[in-house]
Enzyme design. Structure first.
Site, PDB file in Angstrom:
ATOM      1  N   LYS A   1       4.451   9.786  17.090  1.00 40.35           N
ATOM      2  CA  LYS A   1       5.731   9.192  16.680  1.00 40.35           C
ATOM      3  C   LYS A   1       6.886   9.866  17.442  1.00 40.35           C
ATOM      4  CE  LYS A   1       6.474   6.469  13.926  1.00 40.35           C
ATOM      5  NZ  LYS A   1       6.509   4.979  13.940  1.00 40.35           N
TER       6      LYS A   1
ATOM      7  N   THR B   1       9.600   8.646  11.523  1.00 41.16           N
ATOM      8  CA  THR B   1       9.278   9.472  10.362  1.00 41.16           C
ATOM      9  C   THR B   1       9.959  10.838  10.461  1.00 41.16           C
ATOM     10  OG1 THR B   1       7.442  10.682   9.366  1.00 41.16           O
ATOM     11  CG2 THR B   1       7.155  10.066  11.643  1.00 41.16           C
ATOM     12  N   ASP B   2      10.142  11.481   9.316  1.00 39.53           N
ATOM     13  CA  ASP B   2      10.679  12.847   9.319  1.00 39.53           C
ATOM     14  C   ASP B   2       9.642  13.847   9.849  1.00 39.53           C
ATOM     15  OD1 ASP B   2       8.904  12.840   7.155  1.00 39.53           O
ATOM     16  OD2 ASP B   2      10.320  13.664   5.699  1.00 39.53           O
ATOM     17  N   GLU B   3       8.374  13.411   9.974  1.00 38.00           N
ATOM     18  CA  GLU B   3       7.321  14.353  10.378  1.00 38.00           C
ATOM     19  C   GLU B   3       7.494  14.833  11.820  1.00 38.00           C
ATOM     20  OE1 GLU B   3       3.394  13.369   8.901  1.00 38.00           O
ATOM     21  OE2 GLU B   3       4.252  12.176   7.285  1.00 38.00           O
TER      22      GLU B   3
ATOM     23  N   TYR C   1      -0.548  12.413  14.602  1.00 40.08           N
ATOM     24  CA  TYR C   1       0.322  11.317  14.141  1.00 40.08           C
ATOM     25  C   TYR C   1       1.777  11.614  14.482  1.00 40.08           C
ATOM     26  CZ  TYR C   1       3.358   8.761  10.874  1.00 40.08           C
ATOM     27  OH  TYR C   1       4.378   8.018  10.323  1.00 40.08           O
TER      28      TYR C   1
HETATM   29  P1  NAD Z   1       0.966   0.961   7.439  1.00 41.71           P
HETATM   30  O1  NAD Z   1      -0.161   1.717   8.038  1.00 41.71           O
HETATM   31  O2  NAD Z   1       0.916   0.553   6.002  1.00 41.71           O
HETATM   32  O3  NAD Z   1       1.179  -0.393   8.261  1.00 41.71           O
HETATM   33  C1  NAD Z   1       1.134  -0.453   9.667  1.00 41.71           C
HETATM   34  C2  NAD Z   1       1.039  -1.909  10.089  1.00 41.71           C
HETATM   35  O4  NAD Z   1       1.016  -1.950  11.524  1.00 41.71           O
HETATM   36  C3  NAD Z   1      -0.224  -2.619   9.586  1.00 41.71           C
HETATM   37  O5  NAD Z   1       0.108  -3.890   9.081  1.00 41.71           O
HETATM   38  C4  NAD Z   1      -1.087  -2.737  10.842  1.00 41.71           C
HETATM   39  O6  NAD Z   1      -1.929  -3.879  10.832  1.00 41.71           O
HETATM   40  C5  NAD Z   1      -0.009  -2.846  11.923  1.00 41.71           C
HETATM   41  N1  NAD Z   1      -0.506  -2.421  13.238  1.00 41.71           N
HETATM   42  C6  NAD Z   1      -1.204  -1.282  13.533  1.00 41.71           C
HETATM   43  N2  NAD Z   1      -1.502  -1.260  14.853  1.00 41.71           N
HETATM   44  C7  NAD Z   1      -0.976  -2.383  15.388  1.00 41.71           C
HETATM   45  C8  NAD Z   1      -0.922  -2.910  16.711  1.00 41.71           C
HETATM   46  N3  NAD Z   1      -1.505  -2.278  17.744  1.00 41.71           N
HETATM   47  N4  NAD Z   1      -0.275  -4.079  16.920  1.00 41.71           N
HETATM   48  C9  NAD Z   1       0.331  -4.741  15.886  1.00 41.71           C
HETATM   49  N5  NAD Z   1       0.298  -4.286  14.623  1.00 41.71           N
HETATM   50  C10 NAD Z   1      -0.337  -3.131  14.379  1.00 41.71           C
HETATM   51  O7  NAD Z   1       2.266   1.804   7.754  1.00 41.71           O
HETATM   52  P2  NAD Z   1       3.585   2.016   6.886  1.00 41.71           P
HETATM   53  O8  NAD Z   1       3.381   3.124   5.954  1.00 41.71           O
HETATM   54  O9  NAD Z   1       4.079   0.705   6.388  1.00 41.71           O
HETATM   55  O10 NAD Z   1       4.573   2.540   8.028  1.00 41.71           O
HETATM   56  C11 NAD Z   1       5.349   1.638   8.803  1.00 41.71           C
HETATM   57  C12 NAD Z   1       6.192   2.424   9.795  1.00 41.71           C
HETATM   58  O11 NAD Z   1       7.056   3.310   9.086  1.00 41.71           O
HETATM   59  C13 NAD Z   1       5.360   3.299  10.742  1.00 41.71           C
HETATM   60  O12 NAD Z   1       5.969   3.234  12.013  1.00 41.71           O
HETATM   61  C14 NAD Z   1       5.467   4.695  10.151  1.00 41.71           C
HETATM   62  O13 NAD Z   1       5.373   5.665  11.160  1.00 41.71           O
HETATM   63  C15 NAD Z   1       6.850   4.651   9.554  1.00 41.71           C
HETATM   64  N6  NAD Z   1       7.072   5.533   8.393  1.00 41.71           N
HETATM   65  C16 NAD Z   1       6.220   5.490   7.314  1.00 41.71           C
HETATM   66  C17 NAD Z   1       6.459   6.310   6.211  1.00 41.71           C
HETATM   67  C18 NAD Z   1       5.580   6.260   4.990  1.00 41.71           C
HETATM   68  O14 NAD Z   1       5.755   7.083   4.074  1.00 41.71           O
HETATM   69  N7  NAD Z   1       4.629   5.335   4.873  1.00 41.71           N
HETATM   70  C19 NAD Z   1       7.553   7.172   6.211  1.00 41.71           C
HETATM   71  C20 NAD Z   1       8.400   7.189   7.338  1.00 41.71           C
HETATM   72  C21 NAD Z   1       8.151   6.350   8.415  1.00 41.71           C
HETATM   73  P1  TYD Z   2       0.085  11.448   2.508  1.00 41.30           P
HETATM   74  O1  TYD Z   2       0.309  10.413   1.455  1.00 41.30           O
HETATM   75  O2  TYD Z   2      -1.128  11.349   3.378  1.00 41.30           O
HETATM   76  O3  TYD Z   2       1.419  11.495   3.386  1.00 41.30           O
HETATM   77  P2  TYD Z   2       1.857  12.555   4.563  1.00 41.30           P
HETATM   78  O4  TYD Z   2       0.679  13.307   5.008  1.00 41.30           O
HETATM   79  O5  TYD Z   2       2.363  11.624   5.613  1.00 41.30           O
HETATM   80  O6  TYD Z   2       2.924  13.397   3.947  1.00 41.30           O
HETATM   81  O7  TYD Z   2       0.053  12.876   1.817  1.00 41.30           O
HETATM   82  C1  TYD Z   2       1.127  13.345   1.015  1.00 41.30           C
HETATM   83  C2  TYD Z   2       0.830  14.788   0.663  1.00 41.30           C
HETATM   84  O8  TYD Z   2      -0.328  14.828  -0.194  1.00 41.30           O
HETATM   85  C3  TYD Z   2       0.473  15.650   1.872  1.00 41.30           C
HETATM   86  O9  TYD Z   2       0.992  16.956   1.669  1.00 41.30           O
HETATM   87  C4  TYD Z   2      -1.046  15.701   1.865  1.00 41.30           C
HETATM   88  C5  TYD Z   2      -1.378  15.601   0.384  1.00 41.30           C
HETATM   89  N1  TYD Z   2      -2.648  14.901   0.071  1.00 41.30           N
HETATM   90  C6  TYD Z   2      -3.589  15.519  -0.772  1.00 41.30           C
HETATM   91  O10 TYD Z   2      -3.390  16.637  -1.262  1.00 41.30           O
HETATM   92  N2  TYD Z   2      -4.738  14.839  -1.037  1.00 41.30           N
HETATM   93  C7  TYD Z   2      -5.006  13.605  -0.524  1.00 41.30           C
HETATM   94  O11 TYD Z   2      -6.101  13.042  -0.784  1.00 41.30           O
HETATM   95  C8  TYD Z   2      -4.031  12.987   0.322  1.00 41.30           C
HETATM   96  C9  TYD Z   2      -4.287  11.634   0.934  1.00 41.30           C
HETATM   97  C10 TYD Z   2      -2.854  13.678   0.594  1.00 41.30           C
END
Ligand code: NAD
Ligand code: TYD
Length: 354
Positions: free
Chosen positions: A164, A134-136, A160
């Site tokens: 990562k 992630t960019d975080e 988190y």
């Molecule tokens: P998500 O929470 O929707 O899905 C995570 C999946 O991992 C779920 O299916 C869960 O069951 C599985 N999981 C969790 N713990 C596990 C374990 N111990 N063993 C096996 N499986 C397990 O997450 P997402 O949003 O799809 O993110 C996927 C990846 O992309 C993550 O690594 C996250 O850090 C990264 N990412 C997400 C975003 C975003 O905006 N969602 C952005 C950048 C990077």
């Molecule tokens: P989120 O979807 O949780 O992603 P991330 O924290 O990984 O960026 O949140 C996106 C943005 O929205 C973040 O700045 C937090 C804000 N946010 C709210 O203001 N209210 C909410 O209920 C949630 C879940 C997020």
């Protein structure tokens, strides 16, 4: 059937993972895709019901921290590639339960790396370990100016992002120490269908549908760079196949929005799609106490990926957001199932007795 590649995708029942699995199973029918997912609250195998009967798809319910299981999968399916997405992914949950994030994101990644090292045992040709991050990990940018590049120093603030960042360091350490052929990418906020409704966009659509408050943290001044999930899946496909070993790639939408502006657009679009009068749901917007350690701004410079691999985001935000909102409104049963927990029975009904 003889497969040209055997790829282990972790976390494939989650949001991004399900789009990646669907893409790989359908666009690469000569690959066997083994999806390892623990099915935590965030994992829903029903996300993949359109591909679950494909010959080149295998689903395994299991924990990436279970070294014995992971090693057995490498050997049983002759795994030659890993696309690692499994993680605990929600910042608010990491503030409540940081240890769960260290376990899955750090120990889980380390367990996979170690299994790959042992299984491939120095024969790196044709092998690849791709870690999705992630960019975080880069921390926060000031309100105006600056973008995260691949050279921005790591400065995570939430449990988190710290977990990562730690996993990214382990991935690089396995490359530098053992020569494991790794590649990484760091992506900005994704949106699209199948995202668990605890993240901003699906939570707010669901709350508008149910006439519940829309909790905007702080003054809503925080900025995120939003990317449509299928554009991320396409980037993952490109990086897996053509990314340079040992390198990382930033992936982003070049699409920055202040939360409050995004929420206003989301409210207006959802009202229009529901046939509500203009401004109908604006009164649901509620400013609440800010998230602890809330990063002010994320924004990605993805020029390396664009220049080296020719990637471009395809969806405009207005188009992608409307398509996404429409998907959640059309799939209210999916929302009901994941919020009530009813989806937990899907695994028992469709897989456990196979
Ligand atoms: P998500 O929470 O929707 O899905 C995570 C999946 O991992 C779920 O299916 C869960 O069951 C599985 N999981 C969790 N713990 C596990 C374990 N111990 N063993 C096996 N499986 C397990 O997450 P997402 O949003 O799809 O993110 C996927 C990846 O992309 C993550 O690594 C996250 O850090 C990264 N990412 C997400 C975003 C975003 O905006 N969602 C952005 C950048 C990077
Ligand atoms: P989120 O979807 O949780 O992603 P991330 O924290 O990984 O960026 O949140 C996106 C943005 O929205 C973040 O700045 C937090 C804000 N946010 C709210 O203001 N209210 C909410 O209920 C949630 C879940 C997020």
């Amino acid at each position: 059937m003889n497969f040209s590649r055997n790829i282990l995708i972790t976390g494939g029942a989650g949001f991004i993972g399900s789009h990646v699995v669907r893409r790989f199973v359908t666009l690469h029918p000569d690959y066997r895709i083994v999806n390892l997912d623990l099915l935590t609250y965030a994992g829903n195998p029903a996300n993949l019901k359109d591909v679950e009967e494909r010959e080149n798809y295998v689903f395994v319910r299991g924990d990436i921290c279970d070294a014995e299981l992971v090693e057995e999968l490498f050997s049983r399916y002759e795994i030659d590639g890993v696309i690692h997405l499994a993680a605990e992914s929600h910042v608010d949950r990491s503030i409540v339960d940081p240890l769960a994030f260290a376990r899955t994101n750090v120990l889980g990644t380390l367990t996979l790396l170690n299994a790959a090292r042992k299984a491939w045992n120095g024969c790196w040709e044709g092998r690849r370990f791709y870690h999705i991050s992630t960019d975080e990990v880069y921390g926060a940018l000031p309100a105006e100016g600056g973008l995260f590049t691949e050279h921005t120093p790591y400065a995570p603030h939430s449990p988190y992002s710290a977990s990562k960042a730690s996993s990214d360091h382990f991935v690089r350490a396995f490359h530098d120490t053992y020569g494991l052929p790794v590649v990484l990418s760091n992506c900005s906020n994704n949106y699209g269908p199948y995202q668990f409704p605890e993240k901003l966009i699906p939570l707010f659509v669901n709350n508008i549908r149910l006439r519940r408050p829309l909790p905007v943290y702080g003054a809503g001044e925080n900025v995120r760079d939003w990317l449509y999930v299928e554009d991320h899946a396409e980037a993952i496909d490109l990086i897996f196949h053509r990314g340079t070993t040992g390198e990382s790639y930033n992936v982003g939408g070049n699409n920055e929005w202040r939360n409050i502006d995004l929420v206003r657009l989301l409210v207006a679009t959802t009202d229009r799609l529901l046939g509500n009068p203009e401004g109908h749901s604006s009164s649901l917007i509620t400013f609440v106490t800010d998230r602890a350690g809330h990063d002010l701004r994320y924004a990605i410079d993805s020029s390396k990926l664009q220049r080296e691999l020719g990637w471009r985001p395809r969806r405009s935000f207005e188009e992608g957001l409307e398509q996404t909102i429409r998907w959640y409104l059309d799939n209210d049963e999916w929302l009901e199932n994941v919020t009530s927990g009813a989806y937990e029975h899907y695994y028992e009904e469709h897989y456990a007795k196979r």
